[in-house]
Scaffold this motif. Sequence first.
Motif, PDB file in Angstrom:
ATOM      1  N   PRO A 122      -2.435 -10.465  40.045  1.00 39.05           N
ATOM      2  CA  PRO A 122      -3.006 -10.682  38.712  1.00 39.05           C
ATOM      3  C   PRO A 122      -4.479 -11.088  38.735  1.00 39.05           C
ATOM      4  CG  PRO A 122      -1.695 -12.578  39.367  1.00 39.05           C
ATOM      5  CD  PRO A 122      -1.533 -11.558  40.449  1.00 39.05           C
ATOM      6  N   GLU A 123      -5.170 -10.668  37.688  1.00 36.83           N
ATOM      7  CA  GLU A 123      -6.453 -11.284  37.330  1.00 36.83           C
ATOM      8  C   GLU A 123      -6.097 -12.424  36.366  1.00 36.83           C
ATOM      9  OE1 GLU A 123     -10.363 -10.351  34.567  1.00 36.83           O
ATOM     10  OE2 GLU A 123      -8.980  -8.717  35.055  1.00 36.83           O
ATOM     11  N   VAL A 124      -6.637 -13.604  36.614  1.00 32.88           N
ATOM     12  CA  VAL A 124      -6.278 -14.774  35.802  1.00 32.88           C
ATOM     13  C   VAL A 124      -7.523 -15.300  35.101  1.00 32.88           C
ATOM     14  CG1 VAL A 124      -5.317 -17.113  35.856  1.00 32.88           C
ATOM     15  CG2 VAL A 124      -4.397 -15.345  37.372  1.00 32.88           C
ATOM     16  N   VAL A 125      -7.414 -15.498  33.792  1.00 34.50           N
ATOM     17  CA  VAL A 125      -8.524 -16.035  32.993  1.00 34.50           C
ATOM     18  C   VAL A 125      -8.039 -17.336  32.365  1.00 34.50           C
ATOM     19  CG1 VAL A 125     -10.130 -15.610  31.092  1.00 34.50           C
ATOM     20  CG2 VAL A 125      -9.306 -13.683  32.487  1.00 34.50           C
ATOM     21  N   THR A 126      -8.777 -18.411  32.614  1.00 32.51           N
ATOM     22  CA  THR A 126      -8.431 -19.707  32.024  1.00 32.51           C
ATOM     23  C   THR A 126      -8.760 -19.693  30.535  1.00 32.51           C
ATOM     24  OG1 THR A 126      -8.957 -20.740  34.123  1.00 32.51           O
ATOM     25  CG2 THR A 126      -8.836 -22.193  32.226  1.00 32.51           C
ATOM     26  N   MET A 127      -7.808 -20.160  29.749  1.00 33.05           N
ATOM     27  CA  MET A 127      -7.939 -20.116  28.290  1.00 33.05           C
ATOM     28  C   MET A 127      -7.896 -21.543  27.726  1.00 33.05           C
ATOM     29  SD  MET A 127      -8.080 -16.813  27.837  1.00 33.05           S
ATOM     30  CE  MET A 127      -7.756 -16.439  26.112  1.00 33.05           C
ATOM     31  N   PRO A 128      -8.298 -21.721  26.460  1.00 32.90           N
ATOM     32  CA  PRO A 128      -8.228 -23.065  25.858  1.00 32.90           C
ATOM     33  C   PRO A 128      -6.806 -23.623  25.868  1.00 32.90           C
ATOM     34  CG  PRO A 128      -9.539 -21.579  24.487  1.00 32.90           C
ATOM     35  CD  PRO A 128      -8.906 -20.734  25.552  1.00 32.90           C
ATOM     36  N   ALA A 129      -6.725 -24.954  25.778  1.00 32.69           N
ATOM     37  CA  ALA A 129      -5.457 -25.668  25.642  1.00 32.69           C
ATOM     38  C   ALA A 129      -4.509 -25.394  26.813  1.00 32.69           C
ATOM     39  CB  ALA A 129      -4.781 -25.341  24.305  1.00 32.69           C
ATOM     40  N   ASN A 130      -5.070 -25.295  28.018  1.00 31.35           N
ATOM     41  CA  ASN A 130      -4.270 -25.151  29.240  1.00 31.35           C
ATOM     42  C   ASN A 130      -3.372 -23.919  29.244  1.00 31.35           C
ATOM     43  OD1 ASN A 130      -5.162 -27.641  30.504  1.00 31.35           O
ATOM     44  ND2 ASN A 130      -4.041 -28.669  28.866  1.00 31.35           N
ATOM     45  N   ASN A 131      -3.850 -22.852  28.661  1.00 27.94           N
ATOM     46  CA  ASN A 131      -3.147 -21.568  28.733  1.00 27.94           C
ATOM     47  C   ASN A 131      -3.889 -20.634  29.678  1.00 27.94           C
ATOM     48  OD1 ASN A 131      -0.895 -21.622  26.647  1.00 27.94           O
ATOM     49  ND2 ASN A 131      -2.624 -22.413  25.468  1.00 27.94           N
ATOM     50  N   LEU A 132      -3.216 -19.563  30.048  1.00 29.10           N
ATOM     51  CA  LEU A 132      -3.830 -18.552  30.911  1.00 29.10           C
ATOM     52  C   LEU A 132      -3.659 -17.170  30.297  1.00 29.10           C
ATOM     53  CD1 LEU A 132      -2.449 -19.554  34.460  1.00 29.10           C
ATOM     54  CD2 LEU A 132      -4.674 -20.196  33.454  1.00 29.10           C
ATOM     55  N   SER A 133      -4.667 -16.327  30.496  1.00 29.22           N
ATOM     56  CA  SER A 133      -4.472 -14.886  30.372  1.00 29.22           C
ATOM     57  C   SER A 133      -4.184 -14.368  31.774  1.00 29.22           C
ATOM     58  CB  SER A 133      -5.738 -14.199  29.844  1.00 29.22           C
ATOM     59  OG  SER A 133      -5.927 -14.442  28.477  1.00 29.22           O
ATOM     60  N   VAL A 134      -3.144 -13.567  31.900  1.00 27.09           N
ATOM     61  CA  VAL A 134      -2.736 -13.028  33.207  1.00 27.09           C
ATOM     62  C   VAL A 134      -2.655 -11.515  33.058  1.00 27.09           C
ATOM     63  CG1 VAL A 134      -0.932 -13.051  34.958  1.00 27.09           C
ATOM     64  CG2 VAL A 134      -1.459 -15.150  33.708  1.00 27.09           C
ATOM     65  N   ILE A 135      -3.491 -10.812  33.826  1.00 28.26           N
ATOM     66  CA  ILE A 135      -3.575  -9.359  33.662  1.00 28.26           C
ATOM     67  C   ILE A 135      -3.120  -8.664  34.942  1.00 28.26           C
ATOM     68  CG2 ILE A 135      -5.096  -7.415  33.158  1.00 28.26           C
ATOM     69  CD1 ILE A 135      -6.595 -10.606  32.219  1.00 28.26           C
ATOM     70  N   PHE A 136      -2.055  -7.897  34.805  1.00 27.86           N
ATOM     71  CA  PHE A 136      -1.583  -7.060  35.909  1.00 27.86           C
ATOM     72  C   PHE A 136      -1.964  -5.619  35.606  1.00 27.86           C
ATOM     73  CE2 PHE A 136       1.513 -10.577  35.662  1.00 27.86           C
ATOM     74  CZ  PHE A 136       1.469 -11.034  36.973  1.00 27.86           C
ATOM     75  N   ARG A 137      -2.135  -4.823  36.633  1.00 31.16           N
ATOM     76  CA  ARG A 137      -2.358  -3.390  36.438  1.00 31.16           C
ATOM     77  C   ARG A 137      -1.318  -2.615  37.226  1.00 31.16           C
ATOM     78  NH1 ARG A 137      -6.695  -2.019  33.321  1.00 31.16           N
ATOM     79  NH2 ARG A 137      -8.048  -3.799  32.921  1.00 31.16           N
ATOM     80  N   LYS A 138      -0.821  -1.550  36.591  1.00 30.29           N
ATOM     81  CA  LYS A 138       0.168  -0.708  37.257  1.00 30.29           C
ATOM     82  C   LYS A 138      -0.511  -0.010  38.427  1.00 30.29           C
ATOM     83  CE  LYS A 138       4.124   1.302  37.648  1.00 30.29           C
ATOM     84  NZ  LYS A 138       4.243   2.708  37.239  1.00 30.29           N
ATOM     85  N   MET A 139       0.145  -0.059  39.564  1.00 32.94           N
ATOM     86  CA  MET A 139      -0.421   0.571  40.773  1.00 32.94           C
ATOM     87  C   MET A 139      -0.122   2.071  40.780  1.00 32.94           C
ATOM     88  SD  MET A 139      -1.475  -2.123  42.765  1.00 32.94           S
ATOM     89  CE  MET A 139      -0.905  -2.237  44.431  1.00 32.94           C
TER      90      MET A 139
END
Length: 200
Positions: free
Chosen positions: A183-200
């Motif tokens: 995953p690519e992980v992006v820190t978000m407000p209020a202790n949340n994360l954006s987590v981005i996976f890409r299909k191989m």
Amino acid sequence: MTDDRQSAPAALRNRDPILDVLRTVLPDRGTALEIASGSGEHVVHFARHLPKLRFQPSDPSDAALRSIAAWISAEGLDNIDPPLQLDAAMDSWPVKTADAVICINMIHISPWSSTEGLMRGAAAILRPGAPLYLYGPYRRSGVPTAPSNEAFDQSLRGRDPAWGLRTLEDVADLAAANGFSSPEVVTMPANNLSVIFRKM
Ligand SMILES: C[S@@+](CC[C@H](N)C(=O)[O-])C[C@H]1O[C@@H](n2cnc3c(N)ncnc32)[C@H](O)[C@@H]1O
């Protein structure tokens, strides 16, 4: 006239930070399938601001489907399709292809089998390179969990023992087993994360 639109204060708070990340993740054109659309407030916001993309909302809940349809109707947007009844854990999804899959705040508020279904279903409909975008709170191996997230986890488990914050590494392992990138992980407000996976 009845108005089935539901509104979630958290969705109003997080929709712009999420949109900022989606602008960098989603393709310019094509169809983005949203799993667990809930009230539908997110999807109408994204559709309004990303007019070249089509959005396909979905949720298993009848009340959510009514709310999503009411939001679509009230906003008058033409780049959103009617919501589909879709439980991520079902064997076969009623959508056979998409250019992106979005899932916000589901995996900790449903049994693990929903996350297993999400990975299996998204892998089946996405082409190589296409994104699976997740948003929510996570535990991370070796990183203390924020007290607010610990309290949230306790309250979720109190509502349903099968719910609760997931560990990012477990979700990433499941994603990898279904043919997704790390995953690519992006820190978000209020202790949340954006987590981005890409299909191989
Ligand atoms: C906390 S709400 C999040 C709604 C919206 N994404 C948001 O962030 O405002 C969780 C949603 O997940 C949906 N959900 C629960 N289990 C699911 C499953 N197995 N497949 C798809 N959606 C599910 C529920 O119906 C509910 O709408």
